[in-house]
Write a protein that holds these residues in place. Structure first.
Motif, PDB file in Angstrom:
ATOM      1  N   GLY A 272       0.821  -1.201   0.000  1.00 61.33           N
ATOM      2  CA  GLY A 272       0.000   0.000   0.000  1.00 61.33           C
ATOM      3  C   GLY A 272       0.853   1.247   0.000  1.00 61.33           C
ATOM      4  N   HIS A 273       0.580   2.134  -0.932  1.00 66.11           N
ATOM      5  CA  HIS A 273       1.315   3.395  -1.048  1.00 66.11           C
ATOM      6  C   HIS A 273       0.435   4.546  -0.585  1.00 66.11           C
ATOM      7  CE1 HIS A 273       1.898   6.996  -3.782  1.00 66.11           C
ATOM      8  NE2 HIS A 273       3.025   6.990  -3.097  1.00 66.11           N
ATOM      9  N   SER A 274       0.993   5.417   0.251  1.00 64.67           N
ATOM     10  CA  SER A 274       0.325   6.659   0.660  1.00 64.67           C
ATOM     11  C   SER A 274      -1.051   6.362   1.269  1.00 64.67           C
ATOM     12  CB  SER A 274       0.246   7.604  -0.544  1.00 64.67           C
ATOM     13  OG  SER A 274      -0.112   8.907  -0.153  1.00 64.67           O
ATOM     14  N   TYR A 275      -2.127   7.000   0.763  1.00 62.54           N
ATOM     15  CA  TYR A 275      -3.475   6.758   1.296  1.00 62.54           C
ATOM     16  C   TYR A 275      -3.798   5.272   1.371  1.00 62.54           C
ATOM     17  CZ  TYR A 275      -8.306   5.382   0.605  1.00 62.54           C
ATOM     18  OH  TYR A 275      -9.496   4.698   0.678  1.00 62.54           O
ATOM     19  N   SER A 276      -3.366   4.500   0.376  1.00 61.83           N
ATOM     20  CA  SER A 276      -3.821   3.111   0.269  1.00 61.83           C
ATOM     21  C   SER A 276      -3.290   2.208   1.372  1.00 61.83           C
ATOM     22  CB  SER A 276      -3.464   2.535  -1.100  1.00 61.83           C
ATOM     23  OG  SER A 276      -4.265   3.136  -2.091  1.00 61.83           O
ATOM     24  N   GLY A 277      -2.327   2.698   2.162  1.00 65.99           N
ATOM     25  CA  GLY A 277      -1.952   1.935   3.332  1.00 65.99           C
ATOM     26  C   GLY A 277      -3.123   1.706   4.275  1.00 65.99           C
ATOM     27  N   ILE A 278      -4.083   2.627   4.271  1.00 69.04           N
ATOM     28  CA  ILE A 278      -5.225   2.496   5.182  1.00 69.04           C
ATOM     29  C   ILE A 278      -6.126   1.326   4.784  1.00 69.04           C
ATOM     30  CG2 ILE A 278      -7.283   3.661   6.058  1.00 69.04           C
ATOM     31  CD1 ILE A 278      -5.709   6.255   6.072  1.00 69.04           C
ATOM     32  N   PRO A 279      -6.618   1.234   3.537  1.00 68.11           N
ATOM     33  CA  PRO A 279      -7.389   0.036   3.183  1.00 68.11           C
ATOM     34  C   PRO A 279      -6.548  -1.235   3.126  1.00 68.11           C
ATOM     35  CG  PRO A 279      -7.165   1.485   1.271  1.00 68.11           C
ATOM     36  CD  PRO A 279      -6.687   2.252   2.468  1.00 68.11           C
ATOM     37  N   VAL A 280      -5.282  -1.135   2.739  1.00 71.15           N
ATOM     38  CA  VAL A 280      -4.425  -2.322   2.703  1.00 71.15           C
ATOM     39  C   VAL A 280      -4.261  -2.922   4.095  1.00 71.15           C
ATOM     40  CG1 VAL A 280      -1.974  -2.967   2.513  1.00 71.15           C
ATOM     41  CG2 VAL A 280      -3.148  -1.945   0.568  1.00 71.15           C
ATOM     42  N   GLY A 281      -4.036  -2.082   5.101  1.00 69.95           N
ATOM     43  CA  GLY A 281      -3.878  -2.588   6.456  1.00 69.95           C
ATOM     44  C   GLY A 281      -5.128  -3.289   6.961  1.00 69.95           C
ATOM     45  N   GLN A 282      -6.297  -2.756   6.609  1.00 71.40           N
ATOM     46  CA  GLN A 282      -7.544  -3.389   7.019  1.00 71.40           C
ATOM     47  C   GLN A 282      -7.770  -4.702   6.271  1.00 71.40           C
ATOM     48  OE1 GLN A 282     -10.864  -0.285   7.621  1.00 71.40           O
ATOM     49  NE2 GLN A 282      -9.233   0.847   6.553  1.00 71.40           N
ATOM     50  N   ALA A 283      -7.445  -4.701   4.972  1.00 74.64           N
ATOM     51  CA  ALA A 283      -7.598  -5.929   4.189  1.00 74.64           C
ATOM     52  C   ALA A 283      -6.674  -7.024   4.709  1.00 74.64           C
ATOM     53  CB  ALA A 283      -7.311  -5.647   2.720  1.00 74.64           C
ATOM     54  N   ALA A 284      -5.492  -6.640   5.177  1.00 73.54           N
ATOM     55  CA  ALA A 284      -4.500  -7.624   5.622  1.00 73.54           C
ATOM     56  C   ALA A 284      -5.049  -8.508   6.733  1.00 73.54           C
ATOM     57  CB  ALA A 284      -3.234  -6.906   6.080  1.00 73.54           C
ATOM     58  N   GLU A 285      -5.751  -7.911   7.688  1.00 76.43           N
ATOM     59  CA  GLU A 285      -6.245  -8.740   8.789  1.00 76.43           C
ATOM     60  C   GLU A 285      -7.473  -9.555   8.372  1.00 76.43           C
ATOM     61  OE1 GLU A 285      -7.346  -6.572  12.279  1.00 76.43           O
ATOM     62  OE2 GLU A 285      -9.277  -5.969  11.458  1.00 76.43           O
ATOM     63  N   ARG A 286      -8.079  -9.207   7.249  1.00 77.15           N
ATOM     64  CA  ARG A 286      -9.291  -9.908   6.811  1.00 77.15           C
ATOM     65  C   ARG A 286      -9.009 -11.086   5.888  1.00 77.15           C
ATOM     66  NH1 ARG A 286     -13.427  -4.695   6.111  1.00 77.15           N
ATOM     67  NH2 ARG A 286     -12.650  -3.639   7.992  1.00 77.15           N
ATOM     68  N   ILE A 287      -7.778 -11.196   5.380  1.00 79.72           N
ATOM     69  CA  ILE A 287      -7.487 -12.309   4.472  1.00 79.72           C
ATOM     70  C   ILE A 287      -6.816 -13.477   5.188  1.00 79.72           C
ATOM     71  CG2 ILE A 287      -7.391 -10.814   2.447  1.00 79.72           C
ATOM     72  CD1 ILE A 287      -4.320 -11.050   2.553  1.00 79.72           C
TER      73      ILE A 287
ATOM     74  N   ASP B 287       5.785   4.653   2.133  1.00 75.58           N
ATOM     75  CA  ASP B 287       5.559   6.033   2.551  1.00 75.58           C
ATOM     76  C   ASP B 287       4.066   6.266   2.802  1.00 75.58           C
ATOM     77  OD1 ASP B 287       7.457   8.056   3.146  1.00 75.58           O
ATOM     78  OD2 ASP B 287       6.667   9.322   1.555  1.00 75.58           O
ATOM     79  N   ALA B 288       3.486   5.352   3.541  1.00 77.48           N
ATOM     80  CA  ALA B 288       2.026   5.240   3.593  1.00 77.48           C
ATOM     81  C   ALA B 288       1.435   5.646   4.939  1.00 77.48           C
ATOM     82  CB  ALA B 288       1.620   3.798   3.285  1.00 77.48           C
ATOM     83  N   ASN B 289       0.176   6.018   4.887  1.00 73.45           N
ATOM     84  CA  ASN B 289      -0.636   6.090   6.090  1.00 73.45           C
ATOM     85  C   ASN B 289      -0.934   4.668   6.550  1.00 73.45           C
ATOM     86  OD1 ASN B 289      -1.413   8.476   4.196  1.00 73.45           O
ATOM     87  ND2 ASN B 289      -1.931   9.173   6.247  1.00 73.45           N
ATOM     88  N   VAL B 290      -1.092   4.481   7.841  1.00 71.28           N
ATOM     89  CA  VAL B 290      -1.502   3.187   8.372  1.00 71.28           C
ATOM     90  C   VAL B 290      -2.846   3.371   9.069  1.00 71.28           C
ATOM     91  CG1 VAL B 290       0.840   2.292   8.609  1.00 71.28           C
ATOM     92  CG2 VAL B 290      -0.193   3.550  10.511  1.00 71.28           C
ATOM     93  N   PRO B 291      -3.687   2.342   9.023  1.00 71.31           N
ATOM     94  CA  PRO B 291      -5.010   2.502   9.638  1.00 71.31           C
ATOM     95  C   PRO B 291      -4.940   2.465  11.156  1.00 71.31           C
ATOM     96  CG  PRO B 291      -4.740   0.273   8.825  1.00 71.31           C
ATOM     97  CD  PRO B 291      -3.519   1.030   8.387  1.00 71.31           C
ATOM     98  N   VAL B 292      -5.789   3.263  11.766  1.00 74.68           N
ATOM     99  CA  VAL B 292      -5.992   3.246  13.213  1.00 74.68           C
ATOM    100  C   VAL B 292      -7.487   3.087  13.427  1.00 74.68           C
ATOM    101  CG1 VAL B 292      -5.801   4.537  15.364  1.00 74.68           C
ATOM    102  CG2 VAL B 292      -3.995   4.730  13.625  1.00 74.68           C
ATOM    103  N   ASP B 293      -7.876   2.115  14.223  1.00 73.84           N
ATOM    104  CA  ASP B 293      -9.294   1.837  14.417  1.00 73.84           C
ATOM    105  C   ASP B 293     -10.056   3.088  14.842  1.00 73.84           C
ATOM    106  OD1 ASP B 293     -11.529  -0.044  14.608  1.00 73.84           O
ATOM    107  OD2 ASP B 293     -11.426   0.346  16.770  1.00 73.84           O
ATOM    108  N   GLY B 294     -11.121   3.390  14.113  1.00 71.91           N
ATOM    109  CA  GLY B 294     -11.973   4.527  14.438  1.00 71.91           C
ATOM    110  C   GLY B 294     -11.493   5.857  13.904  1.00 71.91           C
ATOM    111  N   GLU B 295     -10.326   5.878  13.229  1.00 71.50           N
ATOM    112  CA  GLU B 295      -9.789   7.125  12.701  1.00 71.50           C
ATOM    113  C   GLU B 295      -9.756   7.101  11.171  1.00 71.50           C
ATOM    114  OE1 GLU B 295      -6.127   8.362  14.419  1.00 71.50           O
ATOM    115  OE2 GLU B 295      -6.832   8.114  16.484  1.00 71.50           O
TER     116      GLU B 295
END
Length: 231
Positions: free
Chosen positions: A72-87, A98-106
């Motif tokens: 995941g690059h940049s913004y896409s780190g957020i959906p990629v991180g969520q998808a990772a735990e779902r697969i 150089d990505a954003n990472v997801p934080v629950d609820g943010e």
């Protein structure tokens, strides 16, 4: 053999990985660049952040991919991180470029000073989409004029709801294996959310001496980092 699923950041589609994919395939791996809903060849589609998470999960399940390295690059780190735990056990590793990472609820805009007002103003003026950057916004990022023109010409407006919708995680991503690629021309240190995750012994930091768009500025160097992650 690893299966790379590559997701570029805001305004970009699968085409952004055109210079990286051949390097991965030449090394014997699968490479699957993905365009998210509302962008590039899928532009105009209304999408929220969870739409993008489903895009990634659905692609992996549709192709029945195993040993997946989710990139995941940049913004896409957020959906990629969520998808990772779902697969589940399909995942081999995450790579955040150089990505954003997801934080629950943010949301994406919550991690960016003045992000909500900036994005909201752009979306209000562009029918709910975040307008792409102009050529001048890429200065100092290690890109040639030709590379900047390529990005600007190919970029499409980004669905605004994906930037304000909160992430949903069952647990911290620190328990999953990951590589974080910090592009030094865009700042010397990862953001605070990524820095906290890098304290995990399952996360690794790699630095790349280029700007925020290394798939254009240093595709071979980025490919080598991805191949190292597969090893």
């Amino acid at each position: 053999m690893a299966e790379f699923v590559l997701v570029a950041g805001a305004w970009l589609g699968a085409w952004a990985w055109d210079d990286v994919v051949p390097e991965l395939r030449a090394a014997g791996h699968g490479a699957h660049p993905l365009t998210l809903s509302g962008l590039a060849d899928r532009q105009g589609v209304r999408a929220g952040q969870q739409t993008h998470v489903r895009d990634i999960v659905d692609e992996i399940e549709r192709r029945d991919l195993r040993d997946v390295i989710l990139v995941g690059h940049s913004y896409s780190g957020i959906p990629v991180g969520q998808a990772a735990e779902r697969i589940g056990d399909r995942l081999a590793r995450m790579v955040f470029v150089d990505a954003n990472v997801p934080v629950d609820g943010e949301s994406f805009v919550m991690s960016w000073p003045d992000g909500r007002s900036t994005v909201a103003a752009s979306c209000a003026a562009h029918d709910g989409f975040w307008a792409p950057l102009g050529a001048g916004d890429f200065a100092g990022q290690g890109l040639t004029d030709e590379q900047i023109t390529r990005i600007v010409t190919g970029a499409t407006p980004h669905p605004g709801a994906t930037l304000t919708e909160p992430a949903a995680l069952a647990r911290s991503l620190g328990g999953l294996p990951a590589t974080y690629v910090k592009c030094l021309l865009d700042g010397p240190e990862p953001g605070p959310d990524a820095a906290r995750l890098l304290a995990s012994d399952r996360w690794r930091l790699v630095e790349l001496d280029t700007g925020h768009w290394p798939m254009f500025s240093q595709p071979r160097e980025l490919a080598r980092i991805l191949l190292d992650a597969a090893a």
